[in-house]
Each structure stands twice: as structure tokens, then as C-alpha cells.
Scaffold this active site. Structure first.
Site, PDB file in Angstrom:
ATOM      1  CB  ALA A  19     -14.133  60.798  -2.066  1.00 56.37           C
ATOM      2  CG  ASP A  39     -10.495  65.519  -2.936  1.00 52.54           C
ATOM      3  OD1 ASP A  39     -10.667  66.587  -2.598  1.00 52.54           O
ATOM      4  OD2 ASP A  39     -11.102  64.944  -3.652  1.00 52.54           O
ATOM      5  CG  ASN A  92       3.483  58.251  -8.106  1.00 56.48           C
ATOM      6  OD1 ASN A  92       4.669  58.481  -8.053  1.00 56.48           O
ATOM      7  ND2 ASN A  92       2.842  58.569  -6.808  1.00 56.48           N
ATOM      8  CG  HIS A 144      -3.296  62.476 -11.689  1.00 52.08           C
ATOM      9  ND1 HIS A 144      -3.484  61.289 -12.383  1.00 52.08           N
ATOM     10  CD2 HIS A 144      -3.122  62.399 -10.329  1.00 52.08           C
ATOM     11  CE1 HIS A 144      -3.266  60.477 -11.267  1.00 52.08           C
ATOM     12  NE2 HIS A 144      -3.076  61.064 -10.200  1.00 52.08           N
ATOM     13  CG  MET A 169      15.188  49.042  -6.745  1.00 52.83           C
ATOM     14  SD  MET A 169      17.054  49.127  -7.068  1.00 52.83           S
ATOM     15  CE  MET A 169      17.110  49.974  -8.897  1.00 52.83           C
ATOM     16  CE1 TYR A 222      25.159  43.326  -1.147  1.00 54.35           C
ATOM     17  CE2 TYR A 222      25.210  44.757  -2.856  1.00 54.35           C
ATOM     18  CZ  TYR A 222      25.840  44.248  -1.885  1.00 54.35           C
ATOM     19  OH  TYR A 222      27.346  44.579  -1.616  1.00 54.35           O
ATOM     20  CD  GLU A 223      19.104  45.519  -5.417  1.00 54.13           C
ATOM     21  OE1 GLU A 223      18.665  44.601  -4.754  1.00 54.13           O
ATOM     22  OE2 GLU A 223      19.312  45.003  -6.603  1.00 54.13           O
TER      23      GLU A 223
HETATM   24  O1  G1P Z   1      19.372  37.150  -7.010  1.00 57.66           O
HETATM   25  P1  G1P Z   1      17.916  36.933  -7.156  1.00 57.66           P
HETATM   26  O2  G1P Z   1      17.335  36.524  -5.983  1.00 57.66           O
HETATM   27  O3  G1P Z   1      17.541  36.131  -8.336  1.00 57.66           O
HETATM   28  O4  G1P Z   1      17.365  38.542  -7.425  1.00 57.66           O
HETATM   29  C1  G1P Z   1      16.731  39.276  -6.663  1.00 57.66           C
HETATM   30  O5  G1P Z   1      17.615  39.651  -5.534  1.00 57.66           O
HETATM   31  C2  G1P Z   1      18.480  40.702  -6.006  1.00 57.66           C
HETATM   32  C3  G1P Z   1      19.373  40.961  -4.769  1.00 57.66           C
HETATM   33  O6  G1P Z   1      18.514  41.872  -3.874  1.00 57.66           O
HETATM   34  C4  G1P Z   1      17.905  41.766  -6.868  1.00 57.66           C
HETATM   35  O7  G1P Z   1      18.948  42.587  -7.240  1.00 57.66           O
HETATM   36  C5  G1P Z   1      17.089  41.422  -7.690  1.00 57.66           C
HETATM   37  O8  G1P Z   1      16.612  42.577  -8.274  1.00 57.66           O
HETATM   38  C6  G1P Z   1      15.982  40.581  -7.243  1.00 57.66           C
HETATM   39  O9  G1P Z   1      15.223  40.091  -8.327  1.00 57.66           O
HETATM   40  O1  G1P Z   2      -1.404  59.956  -3.584  1.00 58.67           O
HETATM   41  P1  G1P Z   2      -1.671  58.683  -4.482  1.00 58.67           P
HETATM   42  O2  G1P Z   2      -1.380  58.907  -5.985  1.00 58.67           O
HETATM   43  O3  G1P Z   2      -2.793  58.028  -4.270  1.00 58.67           O
HETATM   44  O4  G1P Z   2      -0.515  57.663  -3.772  1.00 58.67           O
HETATM   45  C1  G1P Z   2       0.460  57.264  -4.326  1.00 58.67           C
HETATM   46  O5  G1P Z   2       1.688  58.323  -4.386  1.00 58.67           O
HETATM   47  C2  G1P Z   2       2.110  58.560  -2.967  1.00 58.67           C
HETATM   48  C3  G1P Z   2       3.160  59.454  -3.129  1.00 58.67           C
HETATM   49  O6  G1P Z   2       4.327  59.228  -3.641  1.00 58.67           O
HETATM   50  C4  G1P Z   2       2.575  57.325  -2.443  1.00 58.67           C
HETATM   51  O7  G1P Z   2       2.761  57.715  -0.886  1.00 58.67           O
HETATM   52  C5  G1P Z   2       1.544  56.371  -2.321  1.00 58.67           C
HETATM   53  O8  G1P Z   2       2.184  55.110  -1.758  1.00 58.67           O
HETATM   54  C6  G1P Z   2       1.237  56.129  -3.764  1.00 58.67           C
HETATM   55  O9  G1P Z   2       0.176  55.140  -3.685  1.00 58.67           O
END
Ligand code: G1P
Ligand code: G1P
Lengths: 350, 350
Positions: free
Chosen positions: A61, A78, A152, A165, A315, A318-319
Site C-alpha cells: 500500500a 506499513d 494471528n 505470516h 470470553m 463473566y470472563e
Molecule cells: O451463559 P450463556 O449466556 O449461554 O453464555 C455466555 O456467557 C457466559 C458468561 O459470560 C460465557 O462463559 C459463554 O461463553 C457465553 O456464551
Molecule cells: O496488525 P494486524 O494483523 O492487521 O491486526 C491484528 O493484530 C493486531 C495485533 O494483535 C491487533 O491489534 C488487531 O486488532 C488485529 O486485527
């Protein structure tokens, strides 16, 4: 009275690398799933795409042209998150703001072809990737305290380019996660006189129940404290501080075990398995002169999928607000992965 | 020499509630996005769906029948992550495993209709939700040290049911996040003799640049240390330890500011904005008898979207392995939200 079964009964497990707890509630896998399904990963990627800025010979780019590389290929990002020369921030809200003078952000292509991934590459090609990782840590680690290598993989993990990559971001400070890991490993070492992860690896190698793949030099386990469903921890058996310290033999062993682990990942749902992975080793730059015996080199693999190629672990609520929670035990995940064939499903098809 | 501009120059900001740093690299929004796009949220949800286990009068998976409720409705989670009576774990890997005897997990419907959300509900209906939240904290908090109220909204946030609802999980221990927040607020209080978040709210109310909505009793800001693009922190101006301590007037004020904040969220991309939110207040149970003056009640809103209804922020590679990173400044996010109308786009259409 019922006796405890990790598969059926919730419990907390301690993550000694982060000093946090994870809630294991494996009975949750019994509930039906009626929520969001993901698009499965694109399986038909052309080997060469004239519009892909990561392919050999193509223009990026910013107008720069890639070399006609035939192995690994490294260039400056970039669109870096890290600028090399940002000016000092006026203290917006002292002392809550810090400047970051020195930064570096590189992209590293693993292979000239877009239609391969690490487990589909040849052994000697994967060794070249490892050598390049070590080379970058050597080069950037000469001055930067932290060099983060991370990959990633897959659109689900925010990766916007299918070409194989990874990225390398070097910073003039220890980011949160390595700083925490450093503290945890250091205090364990001070107490026990042995690197925590070396002791841990020995225990896991004996117990076997969380081992996914192993070799004379390496071990990949679903750690006892895994938060992501199929999370793994890859580490050498010998005490190794940094990726730069690996011998030629250990690099070959690493290429082998990575291919085996990643083949199992791909075979789990017969798709190119999405994940974020990265290396943690002893800090560099000014820390090269310090005693870092508490450190043990390791890679974390964080894959998002839970039930199938299309249902991931969220996640969320709760997480985010209270505590991480997993829906199958690390032992169940390890067993599933361990029992998968070591031949890649794509090679079987041909 | 260039002078510092937060919009153009990377910097680190300190999160005093978690003792961590967030990397702000707002120049990243200039890069093009060619990665994964999400399905925008479903906009046409029937008011009553005979197959939806959360609707009034319907039968749930375990055979239990919902009452024909006409306000809020609370029942035990049919697929709880937390079982009330799990047996003690055999120490799998002592001392790395803890049992969790006592647990409770409830679902709370906000409204009998599936086609409304909090910002589309009437003031007095939202007040009823707040009263019920306080009632549950009162009831469960009598014994449990931590009662986590949280809402996962939208399929993108792992929510598998469009009916407006939240969850309440009570545990016999302080989970990671509240434990960390407790430590941080306590040490600030010991040093400064004032609750950190009260002092912070006063500063933000003066500076205005991160304020999204405010009222005589309440303040919603994009916190200085926000990690999610449009993350907000909602908190009372008065020193309040727990949601149970809110006066009738403050509950009305809260209903009002929640509706205004959530209307802005929905108006941002003209969709029902996905997020996870939850309340943090002083711990309960045995902690009710302790001095918790360092605590200030607050809600966190964590929405995942970054660029549009279909492009979210990925907290992946670098974020998971090193440090959270954001792509626009908190001030930019606050300004955008602040300037949005307070009339909901769905009401405008009609
Ligand atoms: O209990 P639920 O709403 O079905 O599940 C959702 O909320 C939970 C608590 O944040 C998470 O652990 C699950 O991954 C999410 O899918
Ligand atoms: O730099 P990239 O691969 O375009 O971007 C990706 O990795 C980054 C670093 O983990 C993250 O911050 C971005 O949200 C994700 O889209």
C-alpha cells in the site's frame, strides 16, 4: 456422597504464570448451543494473488515492492501500531500517561506461497522460520527489552491476510503480560530454586494426561490452567532462556513438534485452525546482562474454537468482569488432541 | 520538532483499576480494513416467540414453565456454569486447585417482550430492573462474598437468546477482576484518603473531554484507560459502595442515564449495539462487616465494535501475549458518542 470428577464438577485452577484463577465448568458442554456461528475459514486460497501485498514481487500500500523471496521475508509494518519516533506526550493526566520513544514493528512472511501454513510446509522450511525468529530476537533484542513474536492465524483472529505470516513488535518497556510472567517466575524461583516451567514440564511429562505431543527435546501440553478450550503451551525440556539459545538440533526438534501440534489442530475440525500464538522468553536489551535463570522459553497457543469449526468460545460477560471460565477440562482437550492422527487431513485427501 | 498529539502518536496509559497499561495507537485507524466482517445484529425479533425459553408462559429445556410475568422475571440458570453443590476436588495438582462449594447462577429477564432492549423500555420499567438488581445483591449478598451481575448483549458477545436479559452469578470467593480492583482501590485510598473513582469522576466532570452523558447524580465517561473502542464507565457522583445503597432518586437517575447512554450506543452504527456490561461494587457476605470505604460502585460497558456495525476490534496476538492496544483515543470515542442524538433511531423511524 458423590466423589469429585473434574469433568462434572466445577472447580478453580491456579495459573502460576499470571497469578490468576480459572473457573472450570465442564458440565457446560452438555448445554445446547443456539448462538452465533462463525464462517468457517476460507479453504481455497490461491498460491499467488497479484492483489495480495504479502506475495513475492507485489507492491504494498505504501508503494514499496516485495522482493521475489523464496524463503522467509521480513519488512517493516506499513501500518504499525508502534511508530519509531513518536514525540513525548504532554502529560494528559499525570502520572497516568507514558511516552514510548522507541518502537519497531515488522511483518515476517513464512513462505512465498499463500496456500501453505506451517504444518503444510516442509521441515527445512519451518526450520528457516525458527532461525529467522531467533535472528530477529538477536538483532532487535540487542537494544529492545521486549521483542514480541506473534502470529494471528485466521480471519476469526483478526488476521486480514491469508498469506502465512507473523509479526514482531519490539518495545522499550516490558508489556503487561511478560511483566506479570516475569514476576511470577521470579518469585517461584526464589522460593524453589528451580525454574517453575521446567519443574512443571517434568511433572506433566510424567503424568501424561495433559500431554498433546512430545519429543526428546520438546513438550506440548494443554496446561493445567488453560483458559481457551484447546490452548497449549509448548516448551523445551532443557532449561532455555531465549529462542536465540536453541541449538541446531533443538530447532529441528521444534520444527518437528510444531508441525505435529499444528497438524493435530487442523485435524480437530478439519479446517485450517485459527489461533493467536506467540513466544515468551527472558527479556532482552538491558536485561541481557541480568540473571534471568527464573525464565524458561515457551510459546502460548490460544485458539478460539470450542465446539466445531463454527462455534467458538466467547470470553465475554463473566470472563471480562469477573473471571475466565472454561467449558471442558484441560484433560478432555488434551486427550482429544492427543488421539488425532499426525497426518494432515489435506495430505490424506490427495 | 513535532508536538505530541494523542490522535497521532502512540503512548501508554495506566489503568488504575487493574494496575496495567494500555497501548494507544490511534493512527492505526488510518489503515484500510480487509479482514473479517461480522453479521450485523438481527433487527427483526418477534415480540413473542413460542420457541423461546425466556418468553412468559413458555417451557424451558428442563421442563420448568415460566410464569406469565409482566415485569422482570428471575429464575435459576438451567445450564449453570456454577453448580450449587459440587463435591471437593481431589487435589489434582496441589496447591493449584480449589473447590467451589457454594454457587448460584440466575437468569433475569428485563421485560416480557423479546423485541425491546433497555433503551427502548419505559423509564419505570428500567427502574424495576435496577430495583431487581439491588434486590438480588441484597438477597445473595447476605451470604455470598461476590455477586456478579452481567449482561451479554448480542450474538457477537456470545449471547444466544435475543430476549432482553442478564445473568447473576454468586460465588463464595472474590473472582480475579474484583479482587484486583479491590486491591487497586484500597491502596489508592490508603495513600490519598479518598476513593479513587470518586476523585476520578470529579476530574472527568471538570475536564469534560471524556464525558459521554451526565446528570446531577451520575456520570458516564470513556475512561482514560479504556481498552475497547467505545468502552464506558458509569458511576455515581456521590460515594456509593453498593447498588443496594442507591436512593429512590438515584435509581431513577440511573434509569435515565442508562437509557441515554444505551441510546447513543445504538445510534452510533444504527444497530442494537452489542456489549458485555456488569456491575462492580464493594464485596458482600463476610465483607459487609468490613470497612470498604475505598470502593465506589460502577458499571463497565465493554462493546466490541470498532469501525462499523460489522467490523469489531480483535483483542488477539499482541493483546493476548503482551498488552492491550486500542486504535482510537478515548477522547475521540467520547466525542463521537457525546455528539450523537439522544433520541433512539428506532423511535425516529416511526
Ligand atoms: O451463559 P450463556 O449466556 O449461554 O453464555 C455466555 O456467557 C457466559 C458468561 O459470560 C460465557 O462463559 C459463554 O461463553 C457465553 O456464551
Ligand atoms: O496488525 P494486524 O494483523 O492487521 O491486526 C491484528 O493484530 C493486531 C495485533 O494483535 C491487533 O491489534 C488487531 O486488532 C488485529 O486485527
Amino acid at each position: 456422597e458423590v466423589s469429585f470428577d473434574a469433568k462434572d464438577h466445577q472447580h478453580l485452577r491456579y495459573n502460576p504464570l499470571r497469578d490468576t484463577w480459572v473457573l472450570v465448568s465442564a458440565h457446560r458442554m452438555k448445554r445446547p448451543w443456539a448462538g452465533q456461528v462463525e464462517k468457517p475459514p476460507e479453504e481455497h486460497i490461491p498460491r499467488y494473488d497479484p492483489g495480495n501485498p504479502l506475495c513475492p514481487g507485489n507492491t504494498r500500500a505504501n508503494g514499496k515492492v516485495n522482493s521475489h523471496y523464496d524463503s522467509t521475508y521480513v519488512f517493516e509494518n506499513d501500518f504499525p501500531a508502534l511508530q519509531p519516533d513518536a514525540p513525548d506526550p504532554a502529560s494528559l493526566m499525570p502520572p497516568l500517561c507514558l511516552s514510548l520513544h522507541v518502537f519497531l514493528s515488522k511483518v515476517m512472511c513464512f513462505h512465498p506461497w499463500s496456500d501453505v501454513t506451517l504444518p503444510l510446509m516442509k521441515m527445512h522450511e519451518v526450520v528457516k522460520v525458527i532461525d529467522k525468529w531467533a535472528g530477529l530476537v538477536e538483532e532487535l533484542g540487542a537494544t529492545y527489552p521486549w521483542v514480541q513474536i506473534f502470529e494471528n492465524k485466521g480471519a476469526m483472529m483478526g488476521c486480514s491476510n491469508p498469506h502465512p505470516h507473523c509479526q514482531v513488535w519490539a518495545s522499550n518497556f516490558l508489556p503487561n503480560e511478560p511483566a506479570l510472567s516475569d514476576r511470577c517466575q521470579r518469585s517461584y524461583y526464589q522460593k524453589h530454586g528451580e525454574p517453575m516451567l521446567q519443574q512443571y514440564a517434568r511433572q506433566e511429562a510424567e503424568r501424561k494426561e495433559r500431554v498433546v505431543v512430545e519429543s526428546p527435546d520438546w513438550l506440548a501440553v494443554v496446561p493445567y490452567w488453560a483458559t481457551w478450550p484447546y490452548q497449549t503451551l509448548l516448551l523445551p525440556r532443557r532449561h532455555v532462556l531465549r529462542i536465540t539459545d536453541l541449538t541446531t538440533e533443538e530447532r529441528e526438534g521444534l520444527a518437528d513438534i510444531m508441525r505435529r501440534l499444528l497438524t493435530k489442530y487442523d485435524n480437530l475440525f478439519e479446517i485450517s485452525f485459527p489461533y493467536s500464538m506467540g513466544w515468551h522468553g527472558a527479556p532482552t536489551g538491558p536485561h541481557l546482562k541480568e540473571d534471568n535463570s527464573h525464565w524458561q522459553l515457551h510459546a502460548h497457543y490460544y485458539p478460539p474454537l470450542l465446539r466445531s469449526a463454527m462455534v467458538k468460545k466467547f470470553m465475554v460477560g463473566y470472563e471480562m468482569l469477573a473471571q475466565e471460565q472454561r467449558d471442558l477440562t484441560p484433560e478432555q482437550a488434551a486427550e482429544k488432541l492427543r488421539n488425532l492422527p499426525e497426518e494432515h487431513y489435506k495430505n490424506r485427501e490427495n
